[in-house]
Every structure is written in structure tokens, then in C-alpha cells.
Scaffold this active site. Structure first.
Site, PDB file in Angstrom:
ATOM      1  CD1 TRP A 167      -2.087  -2.269   1.764  1.00 57.86           C
ATOM      2  CD2 TRP A 167      -2.910  -1.303  -0.075  1.00 57.86           C
ATOM      3  NE1 TRP A 167      -3.051  -3.099   1.255  1.00 57.86           N
ATOM      4  CE2 TRP A 167      -3.571  -2.533   0.127  1.00 57.86           C
ATOM      5  CE3 TRP A 167      -3.252  -0.527  -1.175  1.00 57.86           C
ATOM      6  CZ2 TRP A 167      -4.559  -3.001  -0.734  1.00 57.86           C
ATOM      7  CZ3 TRP A 167      -4.242  -0.981  -2.044  1.00 57.86           C
ATOM      8  CH2 TRP A 167      -4.886  -2.213  -1.818  1.00 57.86           C
TER       9      TRP A 167
ATOM     10  CG  ASP B 232      -2.850   4.365   4.159  1.00 64.08           C
ATOM     11  OD1 ASP B 232      -3.887   4.167   4.811  1.00 64.08           O
ATOM     12  OD2 ASP B 232      -2.626   3.808   3.059  1.00 64.08           O
TER      13      ASP B 232
ATOM     14  CE  LYS C 221      -8.202  -1.975   4.742  1.00 63.81           C
ATOM     15  NZ  LYS C 221      -8.428  -3.240   4.043  1.00 63.81           N
TER      16      LYS C 221
END
Length: 365
Positions: free
Chosen positions: A108, A178, A202
Site C-alpha cells: 500500500w 495512511d 476495516k
């Protein structure tokens, strides 16, 4: 395969949600707040939804202790959208032309780094690619620039199962985090980063809304090419409603925040998350069949990756675990192996059931 009961869902995202939240959403689906319609059917600018929106923001401020010097944006486009929005909003702050530093510790953060290359100089300050993203590079090896606008890192890498134990030290430089996969899972000091961002799918609710927490003085510097929907200052001026917002996802996020407050907030859920992660890692460490390959100090509390030393047993393991109601344990195709995502809503009972199954499977293997 069908089930007549709730499963233990270890998917990395969209992930399991608290049963209490799902039941409330179901009960309110046809008649929200006595309006005779669902929350998805009312105007996003109506007083009822605007009141909900303000309450959602306030609950998030309470949970994360977000000071008034930070704006909360509720946007669309996911983390990948912010991979473009962040350089377009922040790179102009660089001294000698658009530039940013990147700590690449997994898939990511690597995506963030590559996307930023479209808008300026993306400098690779550190990378653990050579170690197959199983660790975080030693701080002494980081090569931070003197003229970068900011430093970008991914707090938790869902695919490799690597997590920063704390906000990294970048010598006082502007930091962007992030937190898509560990938001609200542990206590953090908001003031240590200029920007925090993450999707809801999530630890908060269903996919559809992306939370961006940005220090107010960092807005208003966007590139001329920045689309209006990615311009933080324009979104802030319209309560994140420059276009129609994802109303149902915001509503569900609000239910998730209420649930978390009821659990005792972030401090309480962090203690529970530690208990779950320790239970699973302690089992892996004593096993002769399974192994975790991440450096111990950087193991993720949210995404526990593991491998069967005899990979010929992978298909059998997945078939039997699915049949036992322990689903979505297959690892990401980029990493292989297995992965158990144990976000906030995964109960301790689910992790106990997984460990018991793994122990039994090992005995029979």
C-alpha cells in the site's frame, strides 16, 4: 457453502462488523428517525441528515481526541483516491518544486509512492522491498530529504502484516499517515501528523467513505490541476458535500463510533486488540506447522499473516476452516500464505475458535 449462523469473518476488508450495529441498521432500514424512509432516501442537506453528520464528526473527535486545529473530511474514492489528493494538496509546500519522501514498507505504501510520481518528485527515503516487506527498515538507514514537502508512511500494511509500533520520528518534518487498516484500533497522538487518512471498511463500517483528518493550515495550497473533489479546502467549505456524500456509509460509520464509545473507547478496544493478537501470535510461535515471518517488533495487531510450512496442506486447511465457519483466511495473492484480519469487531471468541481449529488441524496433519 451456506451457513445458518454468523461466521467468524477474517476478511481484510470489507471486514466483519459488530452484530449490534448490523441489527440496529436493519431495524432502521425502512423507517429512520420516524421519517418513513431509510437514511439512504433522505436529503443529505436536510436537517435530519445534517444533524447526524455533525454527530458523527463529534463522536470521531471524541474517540481520537482530534483538536479543533484539524478538519475532518468525509470523502469518497478510498485510500487510492487520497494517494492522488495528498500530493496535489501538499507537494506545492516543497521548497524547490513539488517533492515528497516515502517510507515504503509494503504494497500500500508502494502504491502511494508510485501514484505521487505523477505530480512531482517522489523520493524513496526507505524501503523493505528487499526483505519482502517483512520488516520496517532501521531508522538509521532512512534518507529523508531536506526539501520535501512531507513524509508519507502506511501505519499498518494489511497484505504483509507489518505495523509501525508508534508514529515514526522524521526530525520534525510534516508527516502524512495512511491509517486505513488500524484507525481507531490503538491510541495515537493526532498532533504528530499533519494528515491522517483511511477508508472505513476495516475498523469502522462498510466501504464507501474515506476519512481525512487534516491540519487546517495545510489546506489552500493545492495545485491548479487539482480536481475540485480532491481539493481539501473546497471540501471543507462545503462540509464534504461538494458532491452528494455516501450517506449510508456515513450513517454506518456513526453507528460504528457509537458502538466503540460503548465499549469504552479506543483505550479499551486497544487492550482487547492486544489480547487477540497475543493469543494468535503466541500460538504461531510455538507451532511446528505454522510460522509468521514478520520481525516481531513490527507485527501487525490487525492483520496476522502466517504460512503452513508444508504448503501442500494449504487447500485442505482453507477447505476445512471454511467448513468450520472460519472464513476468508487465504492470504493476499501478492504475499501468499494465510492471513487472519482481527479488526475491532472481531470478538476474542473468534480468535480462540481459530486457534483451536489450527491446533486441531496441526495434530491431524
Amino acid at each position: 457453502m451456506t451457513f445458518d449462523r454468523r461466521i467468524f469473518n477474517f476478511a481484510a476488508g470489507p471486514a466483519t462488523l459488530p452484530e449490534e450495529v448490523l441489527k440496529q441498521a436493519a431495524a432502521e432500514m425502512l423507517n429512520w428517525q420516524g421519517l418513513g424512509a431509510s437514511v439512504m432516501e433522505v436529503s443529505h442537506r436536510g436537517k435530519e441528515f445534517m444533524a447526524l453528520y455533525e454527530e458523527v464528526l463529534q463522536d470521531l473527535r471524541t474517540l481520537m481526541e482530534i483538536p479543533d486545529s484539524y478538519e475532518i473530511l468525509m470523502l469518497q474514492g478510498g485510500g487510492l483516491g487520497q494517494n492522488a489528493a495528498i500530493p496535489m494538496n501538499l507537494m506545492p509546500l516543497a521548497k524547490n518544486g513539488p517533492k515528497a519522501d516515502f517510507l515504503v514498507t509494503g504494497v500500500w505504501s508502494e502504491k502511494s509512492y508510485k501514484e505521487a510520481e505523477k505530480y512531482g518528485v517522489a523520493h524513496l527515503a526507505a524501503s523493505s522491498a528487499a526483505e519482502k516487506f517483512n520488516t520496517i527498515p532501521a531508522r538509521s538507514t532512512w534518507q529523508l530529504s531536506d526539501d520535501a514537502a512531507y513524509v508519507h508512511y502506511c501505519a499498518n500494511e494489511t497484505i504483509g502484516g507489518v505495523e509501525f509500533p508508534d508514529v515514526p520520528d522524521v526530525n520534525g518534518k510534516l508527516l502524512v499517515a495512511d491509517i486505513s487498516s488500524n484507525i481507531l484500533s490503538r491510541e495515537i497522538d493526532i498532533t504528530k501528523c499533519g494528515v491522517w487518512f483511511g477508508g472505513a471498511q476495516k475498523n469502522i463500517g462498510p466501504s464507501g467513505v474515506t476519512i481525512v483528518i487534516v491540519r487546517k493550515d495545510l489546506m489552500g495550497h493545492s495545485m491548479k490541476i487539482t480536481p475540485s473533489i480532491w481539493d481539501w479546502s473546497k471540501q471543507a467549505a462545503t462540509d464534504s458535500m461538494l458532491n452528494t456524500p455516501p450517506t449510508f456509509s456515513i450513517y454506518m460509520a456513526g453507528l460504528g463510533f457509537k458502538w466503540l464509545l460503548k465499549q469504552g473507547g479506543v483505550k479499551a478496544i486497544e487492550k482487547r486488540n492486544l489480547e487477540k493478537a497475543d493469543l494468535l501470535y503466541n500460538f504461531l510461535d510455538q507451532s511446528s506447522l505454522y510460522e509468521n515471518r514478520v520481525t516481531k517488533e513490527y507485527r501487525s495487531r490487525m492483520n496476522v499473516t502466517f504460512f503452513l510450512k508444508n504448503e501442500n496442506l494449504n487447500a485442505q486447511f482453507l477447505e476445512q476452516s471454511n467448513a468450520a465457519g472460519l472464513v476468508a483466511l487465504r492470504g493476499h495473492k501478492a504475499a501468499g500464505g494465510m492471513r487472519a484480519s482481527i479488526y475491532n469487531a472481531m470478538p476474542l471468541e473468534g480468535v480462540k475458535a481459530l486457534v483451536e481449529f489450527m491446533r486441531d488441524f496441526e495434530r491431524r496433519a
